[in-house]
Design a protein around this motif. Structure first.
Motif, mmCIF file in Angstrom:
data_model
loop_
_atom_site.group_PDB
_atom_site.id
_atom_site.type_symbol
_atom_site.label_atom_id
_atom_site.label_comp_id
_atom_site.label_asym_id
_atom_site.label_seq_id
_atom_site.Cartn_x
_atom_site.Cartn_y
_atom_site.Cartn_z
ATOM 1 N N GLN A 38 21.812 72.775 17.255
ATOM 2 C CA GLN A 38 20.586 72.549 16.507
ATOM 3 C C GLN A 38 19.813 73.853 16.408
ATOM 4 O O GLN A 38 19.434 74.438 17.423
ATOM 5 N N ALA A 39 19.629 74.291 15.181
ATOM 6 C CA ALA A 39 18.847 75.500 14.908
ATOM 7 C C ALA A 39 17.384 75.114 14.694
ATOM 8 O O ALA A 39 17.091 73.973 14.331
ATOM 9 N N PRO A 40 16.453 76.043 14.891
ATOM 10 C CA PRO A 40 15.032 75.738 14.711
ATOM 11 C C PRO A 40 14.747 75.202 13.315
ATOM 12 O O PRO A 40 15.192 75.769 12.311
ATOM 13 N N GLY A 41 14.039 74.078 13.263
ATOM 14 C CA GLY A 41 13.668 73.501 11.989
ATOM 15 C C GLY A 41 14.776 72.750 11.282
ATOM 16 O O GLY A 41 14.598 72.311 10.139
ATOM 17 N N ARG A 42 15.915 72.607 11.938
ATOM 18 C CA ARG A 42 17.045 71.920 11.310
ATOM 19 C C ARG A 42 17.502 70.750 12.173
ATOM 20 O O ARG A 42 17.217 70.686 13.365
ATOM 21 N N GLU A 43 18.213 69.844 11.548
ATOM 22 C CA GLU A 43 18.758 68.715 12.286
ATOM 23 C C GLU A 43 19.968 69.157 13.110
ATOM 24 O O GLU A 43 20.637 70.135 12.778
ATOM 25 N N ARG A 44 20.227 68.390 14.151
ATOM 26 C CA ARG A 44 21.406 68.665 14.953
ATOM 27 C C ARG A 44 22.652 68.433 14.110
ATOM 28 O O ARG A 44 22.724 67.462 13.345
#
Length: 121
Positions: A38-44
């Motif tokens: 999971q990247a910042p601001g994104r869904e897993r």
């Protein structure tokens, strides 16, 4: 099942890292396992999965050919070898245990706490 992920860090583009995920119980040896990120601001998102014997694997298109998932049931440990890392691979990486024995991106029951991977350009 308790899961402890490790091996993350800060690397440069093109470098390699190997993540490990230690399971506290042998129960995981009868189950499929996987890695997610999971990247910042994104869904897993799904990264890779492996069946309980370690014979069948399944990868997201974005990591195919660069990442390799494996497991050592004698050590209750799951691995993710990541080669040729890219800045877009930057994320918190989580290991997980499926409720079934096969490899899939779905139906995960237990999750580890995550390890940070940062790839600089």
């Amino acid at each position: 099942v308790q899961l402890q992920a490790s091996g993350g860090g800060l690397v440069q583009a093109g470098d390699s890292l190997r993540l490990s995920c230690a399971a506290a119980r042998r129960t995981a040896s009868n189950n499929g396992m996987g890695w997610f990120r999971q990247a910042p601001g994104r869904e897993r998102e799904f990264v890779a999965a492996i069946d309980y014997r370690g014979q069948t694997t399944y990868y997201a298109d974005s990591v195919k050919g660069r990442f390799t998932i494996s497991r050592d049931n004698a050590k209750n440990t799951l691995y993710l070898q990541m080669n040729n890392l890219r800045p877009e691979d930057t994320a918190v990486y989580y290991c997980a245990v499926r409720s079934m024995s096969t490899a899939s991106k779905n139906d995960y029951r237990y999750w580890g706490q995550g390890t940070q991977v940062t790839v600089s350009s």
